[in-house]
Motif scaffolding. Sequence first.
Motif, mmCIF file in Angstrom:
data_model
loop_
_atom_site.group_PDB
_atom_site.id
_atom_site.type_symbol
_atom_site.label_atom_id
_atom_site.label_comp_id
_atom_site.label_asym_id
_atom_site.label_seq_id
_atom_site.Cartn_x
_atom_site.Cartn_y
_atom_site.Cartn_z
ATOM 1 N N PHE A 1 0.831 -1.211 0.000
ATOM 2 C CA PHE A 1 0.000 0.000 0.000
ATOM 3 C C PHE A 1 0.864 1.257 0.000
ATOM 4 O O PHE A 1 0.547 2.241 -0.678
ATOM 5 N N ILE A 2 1.963 1.249 0.755
ATOM 6 C CA ILE A 2 2.831 2.426 0.822
ATOM 7 C C ILE A 2 3.545 2.660 -0.503
ATOM 8 O O ILE A 2 3.705 3.806 -0.948
ATOM 9 N N SER A 3 3.963 1.593 -1.167
ATOM 10 C CA SER A 3 4.757 1.728 -2.396
ATOM 11 C C SER A 3 3.921 1.719 -3.674
ATOM 12 O O SER A 3 4.489 1.850 -4.759
ATOM 13 N N CYS A 4 2.625 1.568 -3.586
ATOM 14 C CA CYS A 4 1.813 1.473 -4.801
ATOM 15 C C CYS A 4 1.766 2.822 -5.518
ATOM 16 O O CYS A 4 1.809 3.883 -4.880
ATOM 17 N N PRO A 5 1.692 2.827 -6.843
ATOM 18 C CA PRO A 5 1.674 4.095 -7.586
ATOM 19 C C PRO A 5 0.362 4.850 -7.459
ATOM 20 O O PRO A 5 0.330 6.070 -7.609
ATOM 21 N N SER A 6 -0.752 4.137 -7.204
ATOM 22 C CA SER A 6 -2.059 4.792 -7.078
ATOM 23 C C SER A 6 -2.797 4.180 -5.901
ATOM 24 O O SER A 6 -3.144 2.995 -5.919
ATOM 25 N N LYS A 7 -3.004 4.980 -4.880
ATOM 26 C CA LYS A 7 -3.697 4.497 -3.688
ATOM 27 C C LYS A 7 -5.157 4.151 -3.990
ATOM 28 O O LYS A 7 -5.697 3.166 -3.458
ATOM 29 N N LEU A 8 -5.803 4.924 -4.855
ATOM 30 C CA LEU A 8 -7.205 4.669 -5.181
ATOM 31 C C LEU A 8 -7.347 3.347 -5.941
ATOM 32 O O LEU A 8 -8.259 2.551 -5.659
ATOM 33 N N SER A 9 -6.476 3.096 -6.891
ATOM 34 C CA SER A 9 -6.527 1.830 -7.632
ATOM 35 C C SER A 9 -6.222 0.649 -6.727
ATOM 36 O O SER A 9 -6.793 -0.435 -6.887
ATOM 37 N N PHE A 10 -5.344 0.858 -5.760
ATOM 38 C CA PHE A 10 -5.023 -0.205 -4.809
ATOM 39 C C PHE A 10 -6.233 -0.573 -3.968
ATOM 40 O O PHE A 10 -6.498 -1.749 -3.717
ATOM 41 N N ILE A 11 -6.980 0.438 -3.532
ATOM 42 C CA ILE A 11 -8.158 0.171 -2.705
ATOM 43 C C ILE A 11 -9.259 -0.499 -3.523
ATOM 44 O O ILE A 11 -9.988 -1.359 -3.025
ATOM 45 N N LYS A 12 -9.376 -0.159 -4.794
ATOM 46 C CA LYS A 12 -10.427 -0.727 -5.645
ATOM 47 C C LYS A 12 -10.127 -2.148 -6.102
ATOM 48 O O LYS A 12 -11.031 -2.829 -6.584
ATOM 49 N N SER A 13 -8.901 -2.586 -5.971
ATOM 50 C CA SER A 13 -8.527 -3.905 -6.492
ATOM 51 C C SER A 13 -9.186 -5.016 -5.674
ATOM 52 O O SER A 13 -9.077 -5.050 -4.437
ATOM 53 N N PRO A 14 -9.874 -5.964 -6.305
ATOM 54 C CA PRO A 14 -10.504 -7.070 -5.557
ATOM 55 C C PRO A 14 -9.489 -7.978 -4.872
ATOM 56 O O PRO A 14 -9.775 -8.522 -3.792
ATOM 57 N N LEU A 15 -8.311 -8.136 -5.442
ATOM 58 C CA LEU A 15 -7.295 -8.992 -4.819
ATOM 59 C C LEU A 15 -6.846 -8.429 -3.482
ATOM 60 O O LEU A 15 -6.563 -9.192 -2.541
ATOM 61 N N ASN A 16 -6.766 -7.127 -3.364
ATOM 62 C CA ASN A 16 -6.371 -6.521 -2.095
ATOM 63 C C ASN A 16 -7.469 -6.683 -1.045
ATOM 64 O O ASN A 16 -7.171 -6.817 0.150
ATOM 65 N N TRP A 17 -8.723 -6.684 -1.482
ATOM 66 C CA TRP A 17 -9.814 -6.956 -0.539
ATOM 67 C C TRP A 17 -9.747 -8.403 -0.059
ATOM 68 O O TRP A 17 -10.074 -8.697 1.101
ATOM 69 N N ILE A 18 -9.336 -9.297 -0.912
ATOM 70 C CA ILE A 18 -9.154 -10.696 -0.495
ATOM 71 C C ILE A 18 -8.037 -10.799 0.538
ATOM 72 O O ILE A 18 -8.155 -11.533 1.526
ATOM 73 N N ASP A 19 -6.956 -10.053 0.328
ATOM 74 C CA ASP A 19 -5.871 -10.050 1.316
ATOM 75 C C ASP A 19 -6.353 -9.536 2.665
ATOM 76 O O ASP A 19 -5.987 -10.071 3.727
ATOM 77 N N GLY A 20 -7.189 -8.491 2.632
ATOM 78 C CA GLY A 20 -7.718 -7.968 3.889
ATOM 79 C C GLY A 20 -8.678 -8.927 4.567
ATOM 80 O O GLY A 20 -8.676 -9.065 5.801
ATOM 81 N N ALA A 21 -9.491 -9.623 3.764
ATOM 82 C CA ALA A 21 -10.441 -10.581 4.343
ATOM 83 C C ALA A 21 -9.738 -11.776 4.957
ATOM 84 O O ALA A 21 -10.222 -12.373 5.930
ATOM 85 N N SER A 22 -8.569 -12.135 4.438
ATOM 86 C CA SER A 22 -7.858 -13.310 4.958
ATOM 87 C C SER A 22 -7.258 -13.067 6.338
ATOM 88 O O SER A 22 -7.060 -14.015 7.109
ATOM 89 N N ILE A 23 -6.955 -11.818 6.679
ATOM 90 C CA ILE A 23 -6.360 -11.522 7.990
ATOM 91 C C ILE A 23 -7.406 -10.998 8.978
ATOM 92 O O ILE A 23 -7.108 -10.845 10.168
ATOM 93 N N MET A 24 -8.617 -10.728 8.519
ATOM 94 C CA MET A 24 -9.626 -10.150 9.398
ATOM 95 C C MET A 24 -10.020 -11.059 10.559
ATOM 96 O O MET A 24 -10.165 -10.568 11.701
ATOM 97 N N PRO A 25 -10.230 -12.388 10.373
ATOM 98 C CA PRO A 25 -10.657 -13.220 11.515
ATOM 99 C C PRO A 25 -9.692 -13.171 12.688
ATOM 100 O O PRO A 25 -10.122 -13.060 13.851
ATOM 101 N N HIS A 26 -8.394 -13.244 12.421
ATOM 102 C CA HIS A 26 -7.420 -13.240 13.515
ATOM 103 C C HIS A 26 -7.378 -11.877 14.191
ATOM 104 O O HIS A 26 -7.253 -11.790 15.436
ATOM 105 N N LEU A 27 -7.493 -10.795 13.408
ATOM 106 C CA LEU A 27 -7.473 -9.462 14.004
ATOM 107 C C LEU A 27 -8.711 -9.236 14.870
ATOM 108 O O LEU A 27 -8.621 -8.615 15.944
ATOM 109 N N VAL A 28 -9.861 -9.731 14.439
ATOM 110 C CA VAL A 28 -11.081 -9.588 15.237
ATOM 111 C C VAL A 28 -10.972 -10.387 16.530
ATOM 112 O O VAL A 28 -11.372 -9.925 17.610
ATOM 113 N N PHE A 29 -10.400 -11.579 16.444
ATOM 114 C CA PHE A 29 -10.262 -12.425 17.628
ATOM 115 C C PHE A 29 -9.344 -11.769 18.665
ATOM 116 O O PHE A 29 -9.685 -11.677 19.851
ATOM 117 N N VAL A 30 -8.188 -11.281 18.203
ATOM 118 C CA VAL A 30 -7.247 -10.649 19.137
ATOM 119 C C VAL A 30 -7.759 -9.283 19.581
ATOM 120 O O VAL A 30 -7.634 -8.901 20.762
#
Length: 476
Positions: free
Chosen positions: A295-324
Amino acid sequence: MQFVNTPTTGRRLLVPLASDVARLRRSPVELILRSSSFSRGFDAVPNEEDVNIEDKGTCVSEDEGVELFTELSSRPSQGEHTCATEGCQRVIINVSGLQFETQLKTLNRLPNTLLGNPFLRERYWDYKRKEYFFDRHRPSFQAILYFYQSGGRLKCPLEVPFDVFLEELRFFGFDQKMIDEYKVSEGYILEKEPLLPENKILKVIWQLFEHPCSSIGAKLLAIVSVLFIALSICVFCIETVPGYSSDPCVYYNHTKNISSTHPRKQAVTINYGDHFFILESVCVTWFIFELVVRFISCPSKLSFIKSPLNWIDGASIMPHLVFVGAFCLSGACIDSKASNVLSVLRILRVTRVLKLGKHSQGLQILGLTIVKSVRELGTFFLFLIFGVVVFSTAMFHSERLVDNSHFGSIPETFWWSIVSMTTVGYGDMFPQGIAGKVVGAFTVVGGILTVALPVPIVVTNFNTLYSACIGRAPIY
């Protein structure tokens, strides 16, 4: 000696005027005075020693005979058709022994290509055979020549591999824009040129984490990322095995004063010593680190947020973050067995499998195939829904009067129709009457036809994309 200068008509012998030429040799002046002898603009002139009709023409002499010459190229009169100006001369093109014949003006329609540019195609001219020779793929050239003849209709022959056809298009001078338009018309999904950060340091970091094939370091980093993904998948699969499962929360009795006579209260905390919790924490830490750096090194922050693959990355770490996070905020360990919400969130960990798509070309081809076959898959589901409704209705009314019928209503029969049309057949619901069995037979046959219709198209799309990726020509 008498001379008559004829008009400038081109370098050719006046065969139809042979009789007049013979009389001209005997008496040139007499023939000139007869205006009907020539019909090309001759005028009667006085009998002189030298008669001039037009300057610089072909001479007809009493001693030398008749010979017609010209100093200029043919200039037709208004409305007269000539191949020199119209470009209708025939051109023979020999492609590996197979000759094609077309007009020059057909090739001149695309002057930026090899066949349309006279200077580029000159090197392939065979002076001995008076033809252009190309040692190329013959079946592909039929479609290429038709592109010139039809004015822009390009279609790959069925017997020609797609990558071979693209090579032939590049050889005959088709620019990349024309090739891309053709790919889009064939259903290919073109990827735009990737954006890179302007900062050199961020550019290097972005290529390390986002483009595994950019360098050796990027490949090593991709291998590490794949290992963490595989480890996390193994962890959430093995922790469900009864012999290896453990409770993520620890229950113990805690009182501020041991000698107190008040009853002890049960306290709950996270089981930090659990091996699965440790491994899960390490994997999630790597995923968070990777996501933040990208996210820090991406050329476009808006395109990074819109990317479905990045949402998948966020969904994969969400259960552990919610638990802790729930434990840190409330001070209580929420077990997934006691919380349905947390149980649903823990299912999101399976999305880590999709993270492998960035590192696997096969999964990328599968995703492109699904995207390319959306229309066919939509047609399949439409046929399936139509068949389910029709066959469920028929089965319900066929089995309505049968004792102990498995089909209590039409919606309950939907499950049986789906299982039967997809040829799975669990056997939990089945017809008992003769009419129901007949309907069941038609249901199975209809299901086979419904599944078989879109499958060849999807398989063809997959084979095309696979050969383009793995074969000799790239997709993009």
